[in-house]
Design a protein around this motif. Structure first.
Motif, PDB file in Angstrom:
ATOM      1  N   ILE A  96       0.940   5.261  -3.245  1.00 30.64           N
ATOM      2  CA  ILE A  96       0.203   4.112  -2.730  1.00 30.64           C
ATOM      3  C   ILE A  96      -0.863   4.608  -1.757  1.00 30.64           C
ATOM      4  CG2 ILE A  96       0.360   1.931  -1.486  1.00 30.64           C
ATOM      5  CD1 ILE A  96       3.229   1.680  -2.367  1.00 30.64           C
ATOM      6  N   PRO A  97      -2.124   4.212  -1.942  1.00 30.31           N
ATOM      7  CA  PRO A  97      -3.189   4.625  -1.020  1.00 30.31           C
ATOM      8  C   PRO A  97      -2.883   4.202   0.413  1.00 30.31           C
ATOM      9  CG  PRO A  97      -4.117   3.703  -3.027  1.00 30.31           C
ATOM     10  CD  PRO A  97      -2.650   3.454  -3.090  1.00 30.31           C
ATOM     11  N   ALA A  98      -3.289   5.021   1.378  1.00 31.88           N
ATOM     12  CA  ALA A  98      -2.867   4.877   2.770  1.00 31.88           C
ATOM     13  C   ALA A  98      -3.199   3.511   3.360  1.00 31.88           C
ATOM     14  CB  ALA A  98      -3.512   5.982   3.606  1.00 31.88           C
ATOM     15  N   THR A  99      -4.432   3.046   3.221  1.00 30.78           N
ATOM     16  CA  THR A  99      -4.814   1.762   3.818  1.00 30.78           C
ATOM     17  C   THR A  99      -4.075   0.606   3.171  1.00 30.78           C
ATOM     18  OG1 THR A  99      -7.011   2.582   4.413  1.00 30.78           O
ATOM     19  CG2 THR A  99      -6.745   0.200   4.257  1.00 30.78           C
ATOM     20  N   HIS A 135      -3.036  -1.551  -6.799  1.00 34.73           N
ATOM     21  CA  HIS A 135      -3.279  -1.252  -5.380  1.00 34.73           C
ATOM     22  C   HIS A 135      -4.773  -1.173  -5.076  1.00 34.73           C
ATOM     23  CE1 HIS A 135       0.963  -0.665  -5.000  1.00 34.73           C
ATOM     24  NE2 HIS A 135       0.986   0.461  -5.691  1.00 34.73           N
ATOM     25  N   ALA A 136      -5.463  -2.303  -5.380  1.00 32.88           N
ATOM     26  CA  ALA A 136      -6.906  -2.387  -5.115  1.00 32.88           C
ATOM     27  C   ALA A 136      -7.657  -1.263  -5.829  1.00 32.88           C
ATOM     28  CB  ALA A 136      -7.197  -2.383  -3.624  1.00 32.88           C
ATOM     29  N   ARG A 137      -7.325  -1.127  -7.137  1.00 32.75           N
ATOM     30  CA  ARG A 137      -7.986  -0.117  -7.990  1.00 32.75           C
ATOM     31  C   ARG A 137      -7.862   1.285  -7.414  1.00 32.75           C
ATOM     32  NH1 ARG A 137     -13.376  -3.651  -9.090  1.00 32.75           N
ATOM     33  NH2 ARG A 137     -12.593  -4.973 -10.752  1.00 32.75           N
ATOM     34  N   TYR A 258       9.911   1.575  -5.706  1.00 33.39           N
ATOM     35  CA  TYR A 258       9.407   1.827  -4.353  1.00 33.39           C
ATOM     36  C   TYR A 258      10.528   1.872  -3.322  1.00 33.39           C
ATOM     37  CZ  TYR A 258       4.658   1.090  -6.092  1.00 33.39           C
ATOM     38  OH  TYR A 258       3.472   1.198  -6.764  1.00 33.39           O
ATOM     39  N   ARG A 259      11.611   1.195  -3.591  1.00 26.92           N
ATOM     40  CA  ARG A 259      12.742   1.245  -2.660  1.00 26.92           C
ATOM     41  C   ARG A 259      13.384   2.635  -2.624  1.00 26.92           C
ATOM     42  NH1 ARG A 259      15.674  -4.635  -3.788  1.00 26.92           N
ATOM     43  NH2 ARG A 259      14.731  -5.730  -2.005  1.00 26.92           N
ATOM     44  N   LYS A 260      13.176   3.420  -3.648  1.00 28.83           N
ATOM     45  CA  LYS A 260      13.769   4.758  -3.699  1.00 28.83           C
ATOM     46  C   LYS A 260      12.898   5.800  -3.011  1.00 28.83           C
ATOM     47  CE  LYS A 260      16.014   3.673  -8.093  1.00 28.83           C
ATOM     48  NZ  LYS A 260      16.025   3.927  -9.564  1.00 28.83           N
ATOM     49  N   GLY A 261      11.718   5.390  -2.566  1.00 21.11           N
ATOM     50  CA  GLY A 261      10.816   6.333  -1.916  1.00 21.11           C
ATOM     51  C   GLY A 261       9.417   6.175  -2.463  1.00 21.11           C
ATOM     52  N   VAL A 262       8.435   6.562  -1.661  1.00 19.19           N
ATOM     53  CA  VAL A 262       7.054   6.400  -2.096  1.00 19.19           C
ATOM     54  C   VAL A 262       6.189   7.476  -1.457  1.00 19.19           C
ATOM     55  CG1 VAL A 262       6.421   4.817  -0.238  1.00 19.19           C
ATOM     56  CG2 VAL A 262       5.196   4.710  -2.393  1.00 19.19           C
ATOM     57  N   ILE A 265      -0.847   8.363  -0.444  1.00 17.95           N
ATOM     58  CA  ILE A 265      -1.933   9.186  -0.953  1.00 17.95           C
ATOM     59  C   ILE A 265      -3.245   8.734  -0.317  1.00 17.95           C
ATOM     60  CG2 ILE A 265      -0.761   9.659  -3.120  1.00 17.95           C
ATOM     61  CD1 ILE A 265      -2.439   7.513  -4.443  1.00 17.95           C
ATOM     62  N   PRO A 266      -4.276   9.567  -0.323  1.00 15.58           N
ATOM     63  CA  PRO A 266      -5.554   9.167   0.286  1.00 15.58           C
ATOM     64  C   PRO A 266      -6.181   7.975  -0.432  1.00 15.58           C
ATOM     65  CG  PRO A 266      -5.450  11.547  -0.035  1.00 15.58           C
ATOM     66  CD  PRO A 266      -4.287  10.974  -0.769  1.00 15.58           C
ATOM     67  N   ASP A 267      -6.930   7.177   0.335  1.00 14.43           N
ATOM     68  CA  ASP A 267      -7.637   6.045  -0.264  1.00 14.43           C
ATOM     69  C   ASP A 267      -8.543   6.523  -1.392  1.00 14.43           C
ATOM     70  OD1 ASP A 267      -6.431   4.374   1.510  1.00 14.43           O
ATOM     71  OD2 ASP A 267      -8.164   4.170   2.845  1.00 14.43           O
ATOM     72  N   GLY A 268      -8.586   5.740  -2.445  1.00 17.13           N
ATOM     73  CA  GLY A 268      -9.477   6.039  -3.564  1.00 17.13           C
ATOM     74  C   GLY A 268      -8.961   7.041  -4.552  1.00 17.13           C
ATOM     75  N   THR A 269      -7.751   7.586  -4.339  1.00 19.41           N
ATOM     76  CA  THR A 269      -7.226   8.619  -5.246  1.00 19.41           C
ATOM     77  C   THR A 269      -6.112   8.110  -6.146  1.00 19.41           C
ATOM     78  OG1 THR A 269      -5.591   9.404  -3.643  1.00 19.41           O
ATOM     79  CG2 THR A 269      -7.798  10.384  -3.550  1.00 19.41           C
ATOM     80  N   GLY A 270      -5.791   6.821  -6.053  1.00 19.47           N
ATOM     81  CA  GLY A 270      -4.726   6.277  -6.883  1.00 19.47           C
ATOM     82  C   GLY A 270      -5.152   6.138  -8.330  1.00 19.47           C
ATOM     83  N   THR A 271      -4.163   6.097  -9.200  1.00 22.87           N
ATOM     84  CA  THR A 271      -4.416   5.934 -10.630  1.00 22.87           C
ATOM     85  C   THR A 271      -4.359   4.455 -10.984  1.00 22.87           C
ATOM     86  OG1 THR A 271      -3.435   8.088 -11.130  1.00 22.87           O
ATOM     87  CG2 THR A 271      -3.630   6.518 -12.946  1.00 22.87           C
ATOM     88  N   VAL A 272      -5.416   3.944 -11.580  1.00 26.28           N
ATOM     89  CA  VAL A 272      -5.437   2.543 -11.993  1.00 26.28           C
ATOM     90  C   VAL A 272      -4.677   2.419 -13.306  1.00 26.28           C
ATOM     91  CG1 VAL A 272      -6.894   0.574 -12.581  1.00 26.28           C
ATOM     92  CG2 VAL A 272      -7.667   2.245 -10.878  1.00 26.28           C
TER      93      VAL A 272
END
Length: 579
Positions: A96-99, A135-137, A258-262, A265-272
């Motif tokens: 999940i991106p940080a922001t 997550h916001a693209r 997500y309950r098992k851990g997450v 990652i930096p903003d803008g680096t997530g996979t859509v």
């Protein structure tokens, strides 16, 4: 690569099994619809929503969503929700991106304070955020959490989707013909109008801001007093966001992931995500159409050489009977909404409105339509809410076609606002009701003691003035008041001699403003002092609503006769304030 392989495997044979486990872990089944009764309480039913269930009675209007499921190899639990796994790597597919992660966690923390009984986990907001927008693209947001470009769902024009005509004149979605879902949590404009929140404290409610959208989603999921630690309420809340069993199962799968851990990652680096619910994937790429399984093939007909094949009788076409007309649902038969005799909506700040809003659903001929849902939404700059603390409520029409909203509760903010009644499931003209919150008032004031108030010149009064305010005989709490030492009963201007109060710098003050009665309707004034001018003086106390009390003060040397007393005014209630 492992994450990608896991997702593909999950999308194949493992999909049903793993999704079923996620749902079973939370007692999964189709969640009930929700209605609010006349006391603001929620009621549910285990029945699957009928075809008449409205698309605009959900946060997203049942817009398309991402259907990809979590990888089978869940991330290792990290020391905190926002670190890397034990190997020091991150997973951009399910991270999940940080922001965006911060927005989910802040929203859940705020709701833990404002609605502790909801027990909403931030992982649920993350699951919905993934399914709605990836997550916001992939975290393409600025430092304030606003998406770098608008995230819009398809036009809800009835072409493969629900049909929701424009409700915001394109203000949120840029479309003045039909609504679209907007932002990282995909709110349709009509829902955002009452559900929107300011999550980042910038004074705006922006569906394109992940902080605002996450907090709005949390409030939406927590309405009706739902406790999301209860599997039944959790299912109801998720299905109210998008009324689809597949949607429910997908969100629950990501919630458990997500309950098992997450990974953060930096903003803008997530996979859509790639797969959406509105995409139809062909399972037979060949252009030819094979015979259906189980259908025997027909061998070619053989005719001896020189033999004329028998004539084939022309096919006969049986007479066709037109299919019976599909009966209209109750919602489809509604032509318009009407006010059902609602009286003036007015209340003092902090009080409940005595009148409740009634709206009638009617056919074109004016006949009442029962068993349709009417949504009531508080609109405008007000802190008034319905019973239960929400700005929106849903009620079912009775056999006469009338729906009654829960009681309105005025907040501390005065002024006018509106309540909008709309039909759920069909676009008809809304009915709007004007409501007004007036300031708290008193119609009578009285001293709590009868002790004479006397003082020697240059001294101080031994007893403080204490009064009680009432309204129609009841305690009048929270009522604004002013106290002024006046020149005479006929001249209410401030006196320039005689008794006085002191300000923070010990300077004489003869007018006090900003006073307010306490919960018992009482006001105790500060200590009074006297200058060197003997005589009889008047203190006048006036409240909002016009209640007035004049108190006599005497300044004289001990043993001296009381100076001439000017005319005084006995406690007199004013006329009741205008509603």
């Amino acid at each position: 690569m492992s994450a990608q392989f896991g997702r593909r495997l999950y999308k194949g044979a493992a999909t049903a099994a793993v999704a079923a486990l996620a749902v079973a872990a939370l007692s999964g089944s189709q969640a009930p619809g929700v209605t609010v009764d006349d006391q603001g309480r929620r009621t549910t039913s285990d029945a699957t929503p009928s075809p008449d269930a409205a698309a605009d009675d959900s946060a997203t209007g049942n817009s398309p969503y991402y259907t990809d499921l979590p990888p089978l190899d869940s991330p290792k639990p990290s020391p905190s929700a926002g670190g890397t796994d034990g190997g020091g790597t991150t997973d951009s597919d399910s991270g999940i991106p940080a922001t965006v992660l911060d927005a989910y966690q802040q929203a859940a923390a705020k709701l833990q304070e404002s609605k502790p009984g909801c027990n909403i986990p931030w992982e649920l907001l993350a699951a919905i955020g993934h399914v709605e927008s990836g997550h916001a693209r992939g975290g393409k947001v600025d430092a304030d959490g606003t998406t770098l470009s608008p995230i819009l769902g398809p036009q809800l024009n009835g072409n493969g989707f629900a049909s929701i005509s424009d409700t915001d004149n394109g203000a949120y979605d840029g479309d003045s013909s039909y609504d679209r879902a907007v932002g990282p949590m995909q709110f349709i404009p009509s829902t955002w109008e009452w559900a929107g929140r300011d999550g980042n404290g910038d004074g705006k409610k922006d569906p394109n801001n992940v902080y605002d959208a996450a907090l709005a989603a949390g409030h939406y999921l927590c309405r009706f007093g739902w406790d999301l630690s209860d599997a039944r309420d959790l299912r109801s809340a998720i299905l109210s966001y998008n009324n689809s069993t597949d949607y429910l199962n997908t969100v629950l799968a990501w919630l458990e992931h997500y309950r098992k851990g997450v990974d953060e990652i930096p903003d803008g680096t997530g996979t859509v995500p790639e797969d959406r619910s509105d995409e139809v994937i062909s399972t037979n790429p060949s252009p030819s159409t094979p015979a259906q399984p189980g259908t025997p093939s027909t061998p070619p007909r053989t005719t001896p050489p020189g033999t004329k094949p028998p004539a084939t009788p022309p096919p006969t076409t049986p007479p066709t009977t037109p299919p019976p007309a599909k009966p209209q649902t109750p919602t489809e038969s509604v032509h318009h909404l009407e006010d059902a005799g609602t009286e003036e909506l007015s209340a003092r700040a902090g009080d409940a409105f005595a009148e409740r809003i009634s709206t009638r659903a009617e056919t074109r001929s004016g006949k009442g339509v029962g068993k349709v849902r009417i949504r009531f939404a508080v609109v405008g700059d007000t802190d008034a809410v319905f019973a239960g603390g929400e700005k929106v409520a849903t009620a079912l029409t009775d056999s006469s076609g009338t729906a009654v909203a829960p009681a309105l509760q005025a907040g501390g903010k005065t002024g006018e606002f509106k309540v909008r009644a709309t039909l759920i499931g069909r676009s008809v003209t809304a009915v709007e009701y004007r409501a007004k919150v007036t300031e708290r008032t008193a119609d009578a004031l009285a001293r709590t003691t009868e002790t004479e108030l006397t003082c020697v010149p240059g001294g101080e009064f031994a007893e403080r003035v204490k009064v009680k305010a009432t309204y129609k005989g009841a305690v009048a709490d929270g009522v604004a008041a002013t106290a002024t030492l006046i020149k005479s009963a006929e001249d209410a201007t401030e006196n320039d001699k005689g008794p006085y109060f002191k300000d923070d710098e010990d300077k004489p003050v003869r007018t006090l403003t900003g006073l307010k009665t306490d919960k018992d309707g009482l006001i105790e004034l500060p200590k009074l002092y006297a200058d060197d001018a003997p005589g009889t003086y008047l203190l006048r106390i006036t409240t909002a609503g016009g209640a007035t009390l004049t108190v006599e003060l005497t300044v004289a040397e001990a043993g001296e006769e009381t100076p001439e007393t000017p005319e005084t005014t006995t406690p007199s209630p004013s006329a009741s304030p205008t509603a």
